[in-house]
Design a protein around this motif. Structure first.
Motif, mmCIF file in Angstrom:
data_model
loop_
_atom_site.group_PDB
_atom_site.id
_atom_site.type_symbol
_atom_site.label_atom_id
_atom_site.label_comp_id
_atom_site.label_asym_id
_atom_site.label_seq_id
_atom_site.Cartn_x
_atom_site.Cartn_y
_atom_site.Cartn_z
ATOM 1 N N PRO A 1 0.823 -1.255 0.201
ATOM 2 C CA PRO A 1 -0.076 0.057 -0.030
ATOM 3 C C PRO A 1 0.847 1.216 -0.036
ATOM 4 C CG PRO A 1 0.053 -0.981 2.051
ATOM 5 C CD PRO A 1 0.711 -1.714 1.307
ATOM 6 N N LEU A 2 2.250 1.163 0.205
ATOM 7 C CA LEU A 2 3.077 2.372 0.107
ATOM 8 C C LEU A 2 3.544 2.717 -1.284
ATOM 9 C CD1 LEU A 2 4.713 4.368 1.864
ATOM 10 C CD2 LEU A 2 6.591 2.728 1.894
ATOM 11 N N VAL A 3 3.537 3.891 -1.748
ATOM 12 C CA VAL A 3 3.813 4.179 -3.115
ATOM 13 C C VAL A 3 4.931 5.521 -2.882
ATOM 14 C CG1 VAL A 3 3.528 5.422 -5.455
ATOM 15 C CG2 VAL A 3 2.067 3.431 -4.470
ATOM 16 N N VAL A 4 6.202 5.522 -3.489
ATOM 17 C CA VAL A 4 7.044 6.734 -3.455
ATOM 18 C C VAL A 4 7.097 7.106 -4.520
ATOM 19 C CG1 VAL A 4 9.663 7.216 -2.838
ATOM 20 C CG2 VAL A 4 8.393 5.324 -1.572
ATOM 21 N N ARG B 1 -3.991 11.514 -6.136
ATOM 22 C CA ARG B 1 -4.544 10.580 -6.952
ATOM 23 C C ARG B 1 -3.321 9.955 -7.695
ATOM 24 N NH1 ARG B 1 -9.704 8.942 -6.273
ATOM 25 N NH2 ARG B 1 -11.019 10.760 -5.567
ATOM 26 N N VAL B 2 -3.216 8.571 -7.576
ATOM 27 C CA VAL B 2 -2.168 7.780 -8.044
ATOM 28 C C VAL B 2 -2.454 7.134 -9.314
ATOM 29 C CG1 VAL B 2 -0.463 5.806 -7.347
ATOM 30 C CG2 VAL B 2 -1.344 7.481 -5.849
ATOM 31 N N SER B 3 -1.427 7.256 -10.361
ATOM 32 C CA SER B 3 -1.600 6.593 -11.735
ATOM 33 C C SER B 3 -2.897 7.365 -12.327
ATOM 34 C CB SER B 3 -1.639 5.021 -11.523
ATOM 35 O OG SER B 3 -2.887 4.611 -11.349
ATOM 36 N N ASN C 1 12.375 15.998 -2.305
ATOM 37 C CA ASN C 1 11.419 16.261 -3.690
ATOM 38 C C ASN C 1 10.432 14.936 -3.594
ATOM 39 O OD1 ASN C 1 10.642 18.022 -5.649
ATOM 40 N ND2 ASN C 1 11.669 16.829 -7.355
ATOM 41 N N THR C 2 10.810 13.913 -2.682
ATOM 42 C CA THR C 2 10.193 12.734 -2.716
ATOM 43 C C THR C 2 9.173 12.740 -1.623
ATOM 44 O OG1 THR C 2 12.171 11.749 -3.370
ATOM 45 C CG2 THR C 2 10.715 10.157 -2.714
ATOM 46 N N ALA C 3 8.010 11.843 -2.110
ATOM 47 C CA ALA C 3 6.889 11.782 -1.198
ATOM 48 C C ALA C 3 6.292 10.138 -1.076
ATOM 49 C CB ALA C 3 5.649 12.503 -1.428
ATOM 50 N N SER C 4 6.193 9.881 0.114
ATOM 51 C CA SER C 4 5.731 8.607 0.417
ATOM 52 C C SER C 4 4.270 8.633 0.862
ATOM 53 C CB SER C 4 6.350 7.872 1.769
ATOM 54 O OG SER C 4 7.780 7.643 1.690
ATOM 55 N N ILE C 5 3.572 7.838 -0.126
ATOM 56 C CA ILE C 5 2.101 7.932 -0.127
ATOM 57 C C ILE C 5 1.453 6.480 0.332
ATOM 58 C CG2 ILE C 5 0.138 8.149 -1.629
ATOM 59 C CD1 ILE C 5 2.282 9.663 -3.656
ATOM 60 N N GLN C 6 0.430 6.563 1.148
ATOM 61 C CA GLN C 6 -0.356 5.414 1.545
ATOM 62 C C GLN C 6 -1.339 5.451 0.561
ATOM 63 O OE1 GLN C 6 -1.157 5.061 5.722
ATOM 64 N NE2 GLN C 6 -2.631 6.741 5.762
ATOM 65 N N VAL C 7 -1.638 4.213 -0.072
ATOM 66 C CA VAL C 7 -2.852 4.387 -0.992
ATOM 67 C C VAL C 7 -3.809 3.453 -0.591
ATOM 68 C CG1 VAL C 7 -3.494 3.616 -3.321
ATOM 69 C CG2 VAL C 7 -1.208 4.538 -2.796
ATOM 70 N N TYR C 8 -5.004 3.990 -0.583
ATOM 71 C CA TYR C 8 -6.132 3.506 0.006
ATOM 72 C C TYR C 8 -7.008 2.414 -0.640
ATOM 73 C CZ TYR C 8 -5.780 7.003 3.741
ATOM 74 O OH TYR C 8 -5.379 7.857 4.453
ATOM 75 N N GLU C 9 -6.186 2.082 -1.764
ATOM 76 C CA GLU C 9 -6.801 0.910 -2.656
ATOM 77 C C GLU C 9 -5.759 0.045 -3.145
ATOM 78 O OE1 GLU C 9 -9.753 2.543 -5.644
ATOM 79 O OE2 GLU C 9 -9.023 4.420 -5.146
ATOM 80 N N GLU C 10 -6.168 -1.103 -3.661
ATOM 81 C CA GLU C 10 -5.170 -2.224 -3.996
ATOM 82 C C GLU C 10 -4.285 -1.528 -5.168
ATOM 83 O OE1 GLU C 10 -3.145 -5.143 -4.358
ATOM 84 O OE2 GLU C 10 -4.831 -5.322 -2.991
ATOM 85 N N THR C 11 -3.108 -1.822 -4.813
ATOM 86 C CA THR C 11 -1.767 -1.244 -5.793
ATOM 87 C C THR C 11 -1.326 -2.366 -6.654
ATOM 88 O OG1 THR C 11 -0.207 -1.802 -3.983
ATOM 89 C CG2 THR C 11 -1.174 0.507 -3.892
ATOM 90 N N GLY C 12 -1.916 -3.631 -6.830
ATOM 91 C CA GLY C 12 -1.455 -4.480 -7.611
ATOM 92 C C GLY C 12 -1.421 -4.025 -9.041
#
Length: 594
Positions: free
Chosen positions: A12-15, A29-31, A45-56
């Motif tokens: 669930p972690l996206v950098v 909003r991711v992707s 300049n880098t952010a760590s993001i917890q995504v509330y949906e399936e990241t597969g």
């Protein structure tokens, strides 16, 4: 604004890099699938993001779009009877659109934009209003009058125009002239979930939240605006107790958060709550309830957000002047989500792998409870009471989540697996549990119920504690080693346990006991004890203890719990029977002695 770019995906972690314009806790909003996420760490300049949906299926190079706003909830008519996930997506609406399973990137409004509500203005043109003032009302359900307030982030001003009649939550219902210009007000407002809503003043917790559960109200009460926790192993009845509190506690609004519980348990809650009847009105309990459902098979990051979503909604109703009860089931699952995200961020682990900030995050959550004077011209008082269930692995209360919770909350209802196995419910262990509100609410009980309430509570607790000590002796050398007075203590404590502390949640009458009934029950048990004690202390009488313990009136005392509330006056007869039967026993003893 330029889009960021994914450089790493770890569950669930996206950098993402190129996020220089972003801020902590911004929603993103991711992707191109537009997955919902929240920034939880910034490094240059880098952010760590917890995504509330399936990241597969996500990969490096895909875009990340910043919204510039923190994760917020929509507050307005339509919340009551709503069933939302951890980030306030309406599950009913999602099911209509995509079926039984939430698909990735589904984007629906939390509140219905089409439905029209009948707005009844309470303020009028020319009135000067402050943040928190009530502009008008909407009868949201038969049980809840939704009070439309000036949002806390709007400056004071004078109403230039106010409408009445049907409107959607996005229609302008009032125009306010402030120092910053004209502001259009709708029936909906937004609020960031990680920030507590403001109030004028916090008040002391001096009034108990009456639950109708005897062991809670009499021995371990929770104050309105207080905090409580229910730790206990699997199968000890945490969820049933929270159902009972939701149904019977004298709170006007209930917010129930199913945080990381098993899907089948949450399904039971979702099926049972609409069936539960509100005892005060006979209407379905859902007509004053908001449900947040975030099961263990949903993305773990959304579990972390769910308790903040729930408590922000609860604060909103508190600000209207309502008494709100929030049930979080369970905070252990929330802490596990924190641990998983902390591990993926490669933070230094604390005890048992939980992050070092576990205690402070829990304190931030529970600190949002309280009885307050709300914002606005009127002296509105609201209360938000928080009850959190804790699920320690193997029932071990020394683990970090239980210990961090106990340092914060003021009421501890410790569930005991051995009581549950003996079918004693609620399985709250009276020797382990405590309430730090007893002194605060003592004056209330004395005034509303009776002068003797606090004294009787102390005596009953003393008898239960003495029983625990005497049972050790009985186990070692047998009951014959005890004096008659000690055997009487065991018998009275048994009556307290089986007739008073044991309560059948499924029984039509026993499921709820008013304070008057609780007072009468404990008064009769102690009255029998005092009468019998006086007889036992008359050393010259050769007393048959078995006769004393099996008097016919004992059965009457045991059945008081099933007496309807309207028949409480008949219980005075039981006092007379106790006196007469013990007096006749004393007479028998005297004759035999003669």
């Amino acid at each position: 604004m330029d889009a960021g770019k994914i450089v790493k995906v770890s569950g669930p972690l996206v950098v993402a890099e190129n996020m220089g314009n972003a801020r902590m806790y911004d929603m993103v909003r991711v992707s191109d699938a537009r997955l919902l996420g929240e920034i939880i760490e910034l490094r240059g300049n880098t952010a760590s993001i917890q995504v509330y949906e399936e990241t597969g299926g996500l990969g490096p190079g895909e875009p990340v779009y910043t919204t510039g706003d923190p994760l917020s909830v929509e507050l307005g008519p339509g919340l009551i009877e709503g069933i939302f996930d951890g980030v306030q997506r309406p599950l009913d609406t999602i099911r209509e659109q995509v079926g039984d399973y939430i698909t990735r990137g589904v984007d629906v409004y939390p509140l219905d934009r089409e439905r029209k509500w009948e707005f009844v203005p309470k303020a009028k043109e020319g009135d000067r209003v402050l943040p928190g003032d009530i502009l008008g009302t909407v009868q949201e359900t038969t049980l809840v009058e939704h009070r439309i307030m000036v949002p806390p982030y709007v400056a004071p001003g004078i109403i230039k125009e106010i409408k009445s009649g049907e409107a959607t939550i996005t229609d302008v219902i009032a125009r306010l002239e402030t120092d910053n210009g004209i502001v259009d007000l709708t029936m909906m407002q937004r609020w960031p979930i990680r920030k507590g809503r403001p109030y004028r003043e916090k008040l002391g917790p001096h009034e108990p939240m009456i639950t109708g559960q005897r062991i809670i109200d009499t021995f371990f009460p929770v104050a309105k605006g207080g905090t409580a926790c229910i730790p206990g192993p699997f199968g000890s009845g945490k969820t049933v107790i929270q159902h009972q509190l939701s149904k019977w506690a004298d709170a006007e609004i209930v917010v129930y958060i199913g945080c990381g519980e098993r899907g089948n348990e949450m399904t039971d809650v979702l099926l049972e709550f609409p069936e539960l009847k509100d005892p005060k009105s006979g209407e379905p309990l859902m007509k004053r309830t908001v449900l947040i459902a975030n099961t263990s098979n949903m993305p773990v990051a959304a579990r972390e957000a769910s308790i903040y979503t729930g408590i922000t909604i609860a604060e909103y109703f508190r600000d209207m002047g309502y008494s709100v009860a929030l049930m979080a089931d369970s905070t252990s699952r929330w802490a596990e989500a924190l641990r998983e995200m902390s591990g993926r961020l490669e933070e230094m682990p604390g005890e048992e792998g939980y992050p070092a900030y576990l205690g402070s995050r829990m304190a931030e959550f529970y600190e949002r409870a309280g009885r307050t004077v709300c914002l606005g011209n009127e002296d509105k008082e609201g209360a938000l009471t928080v009850v959190g269930a804790v699920s320690p692995p193997g029932g071990d209360l020394s683990e970090p989540v239980s210990q961090a919770t106990l340092r914060i909350v003021k009421v501890f209802w410790g569930l005991d697996a051995s009581l549950a196995y003996r079918r004693h419910f609620p399985a709250i262990n009276w020797l382990l549990s405590y309430s730090l509100y007893l002194d605060n609410v003592a004056a209330y009980f004395k005034e509303k119920v009776g002068d003797q309430w606090n004294e009787m509570r102390r005596e009953a607790m003393r008898l239960l504690q003495e029983e625990a000590e005497l049972e050790e002796i009985v186990r070692l050398v047998g009951v014959d080693a005890l004096s008659p007075r000690e055997r009487l203590t065991l018998e009275t404590a048994k009556s307290l346990r089986e007739d008073f502390l044991h309560q059948n949640a499924m029984h039509e009458i026993d499921t709820y006991s008013s304070l008057d009934k609780q007072f009468k029950m404990i008064e009769l048990i102690l009255f029998y004890h005092h009468q019998a004690e006086a007889l036992v202390d008359k050393g010259e009488i050769d007393l048959d203890l078995e006769k004393l313990f099996s008097l016919p009136v004992r059965e009457r005392i045991a059945r008081i719990r099933y007496a309807p509330e309207e028949n409480l006056k008949e219980l005075d007869e039981v006092s007379r029977e106790i006196k007469e039967q013990i007096a006749s026993l004393a007479g028998e003893g005297g004759e035999e002695d003669a």
